[in-house]
Design a protein around this motif. Structure first.
Motif, PDB file in Angstrom:
ATOM      1  N   GLY A  85       3.666  -8.712  10.882  1.00 14.10           N
ATOM      2  CA  GLY A  85       4.735  -8.111  10.101  1.00 14.10           C
ATOM      3  C   GLY A  85       4.225  -7.091   9.107  1.00 14.10           C
ATOM      4  O   GLY A  85       4.986  -6.602   8.266  1.00 14.10           O
ATOM      5  N   ARG A  86       2.972  -6.745   9.216  1.00 13.50           N
ATOM      6  CA  ARG A  86       2.359  -5.762   8.323  1.00 13.50           C
ATOM      7  C   ARG A  86       2.071  -4.496   9.125  1.00 13.50           C
ATOM      8  O   ARG A  86       1.522  -4.555  10.217  1.00 13.50           O
ATOM      9  CB  ARG A  86       1.058  -6.303   7.747  1.00 13.50           C
ATOM     10  N   CYS A  87       2.442  -3.337   8.564  1.00 11.24           N
ATOM     11  CA  CYS A  87       2.196  -2.076   9.260  1.00 11.24           C
ATOM     12  C   CYS A  87       0.701  -1.851   9.433  1.00 11.24           C
ATOM     13  O   CYS A  87      -0.092  -2.101   8.518  1.00 11.24           O
ATOM     14  CB  CYS A  87       2.818  -0.928   8.471  1.00 11.24           C
ATOM     15  N   ALA A  88       0.317  -1.364  10.596  1.00  7.97           N
ATOM     16  CA  ALA A  88      -1.103  -1.161  10.903  1.00  7.97           C
ATOM     17  C   ALA A  88      -1.642   0.166  10.386  1.00  7.97           C
ATOM     18  O   ALA A  88      -2.853   0.360  10.337  1.00  7.97           O
ATOM     19  CB  ALA A  88      -1.315  -1.245  12.414  1.00  7.97           C
ATOM     20  N   ILE A  89      -0.765   1.072  10.015  1.00  2.00           N
ATOM     21  CA  ILE A  89      -1.212   2.385   9.539  1.00  2.00           C
ATOM     22  C   ILE A  89      -1.688   2.259   8.097  1.00  2.00           C
ATOM     23  O   ILE A  89      -0.941   1.836   7.217  1.00  2.00           O
ATOM     24  CB  ILE A  89      -0.074   3.415   9.631  1.00  2.00           C
ATOM     25  N   GLN A  90      -2.922   2.640   7.863  1.00  2.00           N
ATOM     26  CA  GLN A  90      -3.522   2.496   6.539  1.00  2.00           C
ATOM     27  C   GLN A  90      -3.319   3.773   5.723  1.00  2.00           C
ATOM     28  O   GLN A  90      -4.059   4.741   5.848  1.00  2.00           O
ATOM     29  CB  GLN A  90      -5.013   2.163   6.673  1.00  2.00           C
ATOM     30  N   ASP A  91      -2.291   3.772   4.911  1.00  2.00           N
ATOM     31  CA  ASP A  91      -2.033   4.891   4.001  1.00  2.00           C
ATOM     32  C   ASP A  91      -1.299   4.347   2.782  1.00  2.00           C
ATOM     33  O   ASP A  91      -1.301   3.135   2.539  1.00  2.00           O
ATOM     34  CB  ASP A  91      -1.258   6.015   4.703  1.00  2.00           C
ATOM     35  N   ASP A  92      -0.650   5.200   2.017  1.00  2.00           N
ATOM     36  CA  ASP A  92      -0.033   4.764   0.765  1.00  2.00           C
ATOM     37  C   ASP A  92       1.144   3.813   0.952  1.00  2.00           C
ATOM     38  O   ASP A  92       1.579   3.166  -0.010  1.00  2.00           O
ATOM     39  CB  ASP A  92       0.420   5.986  -0.044  1.00  2.00           C
ATOM     40  N   PHE A  93       1.652   3.703   2.161  1.00  2.00           N
ATOM     41  CA  PHE A  93       2.749   2.768   2.387  1.00  2.00           C
ATOM     42  C   PHE A  93       2.331   1.329   2.115  1.00  2.00           C
ATOM     43  O   PHE A  93       3.170   0.505   1.733  1.00  2.00           O
ATOM     44  CB  PHE A  93       3.283   2.877   3.817  1.00  2.00           C
ATOM     45  N   GLN A  94       1.055   1.027   2.292  1.00  2.00           N
ATOM     46  CA  GLN A  94       0.603  -0.344   2.086  1.00  2.00           C
ATOM     47  C   GLN A  94       0.929  -0.827   0.670  1.00  2.00           C
ATOM     48  O   GLN A  94       1.376  -1.955   0.466  1.00  2.00           O
ATOM     49  CB  GLN A  94      -0.895  -0.456   2.369  1.00  2.00           C
ATOM     50  N   GLY A  95       0.714   0.037  -0.320  1.00  2.00           N
ATOM     51  CA  GLY A  95       1.053  -0.326  -1.692  1.00  2.00           C
ATOM     52  C   GLY A  95       2.541  -0.418  -1.919  1.00  2.00           C
ATOM     53  O   GLY A  95       3.020  -1.277  -2.676  1.00  2.00           O
ATOM     54  N   VAL A  96       3.293   0.460  -1.264  1.00  2.00           N
ATOM     55  CA  VAL A  96       4.751   0.422  -1.387  1.00  2.00           C
ATOM     56  C   VAL A  96       5.293  -0.852  -0.754  1.00  2.00           C
ATOM     57  O   VAL A  96       6.212  -1.496  -1.288  1.00  2.00           O
ATOM     58  CB  VAL A  96       5.383   1.663  -0.735  1.00  2.00           C
ATOM     59  N   TYR A  97       4.741  -1.238   0.366  1.00  2.30           N
ATOM     60  CA  TYR A  97       5.134  -2.477   1.059  1.00  2.30           C
ATOM     61  C   TYR A  97       5.049  -3.657   0.100  1.00  2.30           C
ATOM     62  O   TYR A  97       5.993  -4.450  -0.026  1.00  2.30           O
ATOM     63  CB  TYR A  97       4.208  -2.679   2.263  1.00  2.30           C
ATOM     64  N   ASP A  98       3.900  -3.783  -0.571  1.00  3.70           N
ATOM     65  CA  ASP A  98       3.707  -4.913  -1.490  1.00  3.70           C
ATOM     66  C   ASP A  98       4.734  -4.900  -2.618  1.00  3.70           C
ATOM     67  O   ASP A  98       5.243  -5.947  -3.026  1.00  3.70           O
ATOM     68  CB  ASP A  98       2.298  -4.869  -2.083  1.00  3.70           C
ATOM     69  N   ARG A  99       5.042  -3.722  -3.114  1.00  5.32           N
ATOM     70  CA  ARG A  99       5.993  -3.610  -4.219  1.00  5.32           C
ATOM     71  C   ARG A  99       7.419  -3.894  -3.766  1.00  5.32           C
ATOM     72  O   ARG A  99       8.205  -4.479  -4.498  1.00  5.32           O
ATOM     73  CB  ARG A  99       5.864  -2.236  -4.868  1.00  5.32           C
ATOM     74  N   LEU A 100       7.771  -3.476  -2.564  1.00  8.03           N
ATOM     75  CA  LEU A 100       9.084  -3.774  -2.021  1.00  8.03           C
ATOM     76  C   LEU A 100       9.287  -5.281  -1.854  1.00  8.03           C
ATOM     77  O   LEU A 100      10.363  -5.811  -2.122  1.00  8.03           O
ATOM     78  CB  LEU A 100       9.280  -3.081  -0.676  1.00  8.03           C
ATOM     79  N   VAL A 101       8.247  -5.963  -1.416  1.00 10.23           N
ATOM     80  CA  VAL A 101       8.330  -7.404  -1.209  1.00 10.23           C
ATOM     81  C   VAL A 101       8.417  -8.140  -2.542  1.00 10.23           C
ATOM     82  O   VAL A 101       9.130  -9.141  -2.672  1.00 10.23           O
ATOM     83  CB  VAL A 101       7.116  -7.897  -0.399  1.00 10.23           C
ATOM     84  N   ALA A 102       7.719  -7.637  -3.555  1.00 14.60           N
ATOM     85  CA  ALA A 102       7.601  -8.353  -4.827  1.00 14.60           C
ATOM     86  C   ALA A 102       8.764  -8.127  -5.785  1.00 14.60           C
ATOM     87  O   ALA A 102       9.014  -8.950  -6.665  1.00 14.60           O
ATOM     88  CB  ALA A 102       6.294  -7.961  -5.520  1.00 14.60           C
ATOM     89  N   CYS A 103       9.491  -7.024  -5.641  1.00  9.98           N
ATOM     90  CA  CYS A 103      10.505  -6.689  -6.635  1.00  9.98           C
ATOM     91  C   CYS A 103      11.736  -7.577  -6.516  1.00  9.98           C
ATOM     92  O   CYS A 103      12.027  -8.149  -5.459  1.00  9.98           O
ATOM     93  CB  CYS A 103      10.906  -5.216  -6.520  1.00  9.98           C
ATOM     94  N   ASP A 104      12.467  -7.687  -7.633  1.00  8.95           N
ATOM     95  CA  ASP A 104      13.722  -8.428  -7.662  1.00  8.95           C
ATOM     96  C   ASP A 104      14.924  -7.523  -7.410  1.00  8.95           C
ATOM     97  O   ASP A 104      15.997  -7.982  -7.045  1.00  8.95           O
ATOM     98  CB  ASP A 104      13.894  -9.108  -9.015  1.00  8.95           C
TER      99      ASP A 104
END
Length: 226
Positions: A85-104
């Motif tokens: 369920g994690r995108c395989a492309i290594q770019d700035d989206f990885q940090g955005v992914y974590d923030r999207l999951v963590a936010c309320d």
């Protein structure tokens, strides 16, 4: 590059190189604010700034992401996400992914292009296909049977004044927010604005954005993530 830390009374942490800015406030829930305009001082950007300020004044912790400052590939549809369920492309989206999951709660702002969001915003949405895969393929959620646990605020402007100007983007948002387990709490939609600075001729719109951000902070605190 390491984030630059700029100390002040709010505990500001600025990551200029990645377009991400965080300011810590009281414990009223974490809100992610995403700027989707190709213009740094565009009309939706100014509206979102007001909403962010309203949320912070209400005590919320808000983190800002400026999509035009990030390096994100479009989705390549290689399904490298199908196992984790994690995108395989290594770019700035990885940090955005974590923030999207963590936010309320999520504040998203984008102008209208051909009845949908900007290219920057659409890339973000398409890369969230990985979260869709996680939710429906890996975790086995049944489509249409899950309940939202978080909230979203959408801000948009368009140049024309047609009655269906925002119909397309609302449909896009519906399924994007579903992937994030979010409900659309409110939309601020304004017509007849095309050029940078047009919003400044409508101080009432800016005031409404500030009030929406303030009220959104309260709604996020009340709703939680479940």
């Amino acid at each position: 590059m390491k984030p630059r830390c700029m100390g002040n009374e709010q505990g500001r942490v600025e990551q200029a190189a990645t377009g991400i800015v965080q300011i810590e406030g009281e414990d009223m829930g974490k809100i992610l604010a995403v700027y989707g305009s190709p213009r740094r001082k565009g009309n939706t950007s100014r509206l979102l700034k007001e909403a962010v300020q309203g949320a912070r004044d209400a005590g919320a912790e808000v983190e800002e992401i400026v999509l035009r400052d990030l390096k994100m590939s479009p989705c390549l549809e290689i399904y490298g996400c199908k196992n984790t369920g994690r995108c395989a492309i290594q770019d700035d989206f990885q940090g955005v992914y974590d923030r999207l999951v963590a936010c309320d709660g999520l504040m998203l702002a984008s102008p209208i292009f051909f009845y949908t969001v900007s290219a920057h915003t659409k890339i973000l949405m398409d890369r969230c296909q990985s979260l869709w895969v996680k939710k429906y393929w890996i975790d086995g959620a049944v489509f249409g049977k899950t309940q939202p646990t978080r909230k979203g605020l959408f801000i948009s402007v368009g140049a024309t004044k047609g009655p269906k100007l925002f119909d397309g983007v609302h449909l896009t948002l519906k399924y994007f927010f579903d992937t994030l387990d979010m409900e659309l709490w409110k939309s601020l939609l304004y017509r007849g604005m095309d050029f940078e600075g047009d919003i400044l001729e409508h101080p009432d719109y800016l005031k409404k954005a500030y009030e929406a951000g303030r009220d959104f902070a309260g709604a996020v605190q009340d709703g939680g993530k479940g």
